[in-house]
Scaffold this active site. Structure first.
Site, mmCIF file in Angstrom:
data_model
loop_
_atom_site.group_PDB
_atom_site.id
_atom_site.type_symbol
_atom_site.label_atom_id
_atom_site.label_comp_id
_atom_site.label_asym_id
_atom_site.label_seq_id
_atom_site.Cartn_x
_atom_site.Cartn_y
_atom_site.Cartn_z
ATOM 1 N N ARG A 197 0.884 -1.182 0.000
ATOM 2 C CA ARG A 197 0.000 0.000 0.000
ATOM 3 C C ARG A 197 0.911 1.218 0.000
ATOM 4 O O ARG A 197 1.702 1.397 0.918
ATOM 5 C CB ARG A 197 -0.906 0.009 1.230
ATOM 6 N N HIS B 81 -7.528 0.861 -6.261
ATOM 7 C CA HIS B 81 -7.683 -0.014 -5.095
ATOM 8 C C HIS B 81 -8.373 -1.308 -5.550
ATOM 9 O O HIS B 81 -9.527 -1.555 -5.236
ATOM 10 C CB HIS B 81 -8.506 0.716 -4.031
ATOM 11 N N GLN C 261 -10.145 -3.857 -3.001
ATOM 12 C CA GLN C 261 -11.430 -3.388 -2.487
ATOM 13 C C GLN C 261 -12.542 -3.674 -3.497
ATOM 14 O O GLN C 261 -13.622 -4.142 -3.124
ATOM 15 C CB GLN C 261 -11.353 -1.885 -2.194
ATOM 16 N N ASP D 234 -17.096 7.350 -0.945
ATOM 17 C CA ASP D 234 -15.784 7.276 -0.293
ATOM 18 C C ASP D 234 -15.473 8.681 0.222
ATOM 19 O O ASP D 234 -16.136 9.657 -0.161
ATOM 20 C CB ASP D 234 -14.730 6.806 -1.320
ATOM 21 N N CYS E 287 -16.212 1.862 1.096
ATOM 22 C CA CYS E 287 -14.987 1.080 1.334
ATOM 23 C C CYS E 287 -14.504 1.219 2.772
ATOM 24 O O CYS E 287 -13.776 0.360 3.257
ATOM 25 C CB CYS E 287 -13.904 1.502 0.350
ATOM 26 N N ARG F 211 -13.592 -8.434 2.120
ATOM 27 C CA ARG F 211 -12.173 -8.174 1.826
ATOM 28 C C ARG F 211 -11.350 -9.423 2.139
ATOM 29 O O ARG F 211 -10.440 -9.779 1.395
ATOM 30 C CB ARG F 211 -11.645 -6.998 2.677
#
Ligand code: CP
Ligand code: NVA
Length: 300
Positions: free
Chosen positions: A102, A129, A132, A219, A259, A287
């Site tokens: 990440r 991402h 996700q 988000d 998310c 996830r």
């Protein structure tokens, strides 16, 4: 499939392959059927940004698959003191079976894959991402039975989540509408790709975007790394919020996904969040299952 750098690299069949395996692993876990498919395998997890879900789900996922995960804080390894990515990854390739990272720049993730000799997984960059969105597609399919033909409306910043949702949803035959301020549209390359595919609209008209949506998604207005812009963004994005009024424009059985982490009263109203907490926390749980499927596909 050698790496998971971005969803654009995956075929429709590869995406469905991951979703199907994720469903199977979820079923087995719920029924206490052990699946040590990665016995003895070692995953390095490099983080130069914060994480709750990604870190814990990858670590627990490796444990449940019989493998081992090492948390490598960007601050503590020599990468943070300037050791080049291409040297770091050539060393780590001698110790590990895979790396999840990440970080900020997508190029760093691409460089790990270029110079290393083990699978690389993107656990979020400024650009995308993918992990996700695999969990998101899994969750939508669980609730709706299938994906093709559904409409997902994303409300807010044209950020990493918007980029990956566009690519992932279009690849499985969904329609996508993005409601964002004009100066905060998704990545130009993603928009150009989507134009060729068809099925995407981008507008600052929130109501038009939400009309008849099967899934409403949002988000944060300021992502990790944009802390200095927080106040300015609060002004620009005001109103780009999933609230009760917007819900009325979507289909009556519309799901709400986020998310996480969420900022109630900004991109989502508290009452909408709590009314759809079942959707949102199933999404967070998924996830784990979706990433285990990615790990098995890449490391086994
Ligand atoms: N959604 C997500 O990636 O959460 P974390 O930042 O907690 O990993
Ligand atoms: N857009 C957010 C997503 C967090 C999971 C960020 O990059 O901070």
């Amino acid at each position: 499939m050698k790496h998971l750098l971005k969803l654009g690299d995956l075929s429709r069949e590869e995406i469905y392959g991951i979703l199907n395996l994720a469903d199977q692993l979820k079923y087995e876990r719920k029924n206490n059927i052990r699946h040590p498919l990665l016995a003895g395998k070692k995953l390095g997890m490099i983080f130069t940004k914060s994480s709750t879900r990604t870190r814990v789900s990858f670590e627990v996922g490796m444990y449940e698959l019989g493998g081992y995960a090492l948390f490598l804080s960007g601050r503590d390894i020599q990468l943070g003191r300037g050791e080049p990515i291409k040297d770091t990854v050539r060393v780590l390739s001698r110790y590990l079976d895979g790396i999840m990272i990440r970080t900020f720049a997508q190029q760093d993730v691409e460089d790990l894959a270029k110079y290393g000799s083990i699978p690389i997984i993107n656990g979020l960059t400024d650009y995308c991402h993918p992990c996700q969105v695999l969990a998101d597609l899994m969750t939508i399919r669980e609730y709706k039975g299938s994906l093709a033909g559904l409409k997902l409306c994303f409300v807010g910043d044209g950020n990493n989540m918007a980029n990956s949702l566009i690519v992932g949803c279009l690849k499985v035959g969904m329609q996508v509408s993005i409601a964002c301020p004009d100066d905060y549209r998704p990545d130009a390359g993603v928009l150009a790709w989507a134009k060729e595919q068809g099925g995407l609209t981008v507008t600052s008209d929130l109501k038009a975007a939400a009309a008849d949506a099967d899934v409403l998604y949002t988000d944060v207005w300021a992502s990790m790394g944009q802390e200095a812009e927080k106040e300015a963004r609060e002004k620009v994005f005001r109103g780009f919020c999933i609230d009760g009024a917007l819900m009325k424009l979507a289909k009556p059985d519309a799901m709400v996904l986020h998310c996480l982490p969420a900022h109630r009263g900004e991109e989502i109203a508290d009452e909408v969040f709590e009314a759809h907490a079942g959707d949102i926390f199933d999404e967070a749980e998924n996830r784990l299952h979706a990433q285990k499927a990615v790990l098995v596909k890449l490391l086994k």
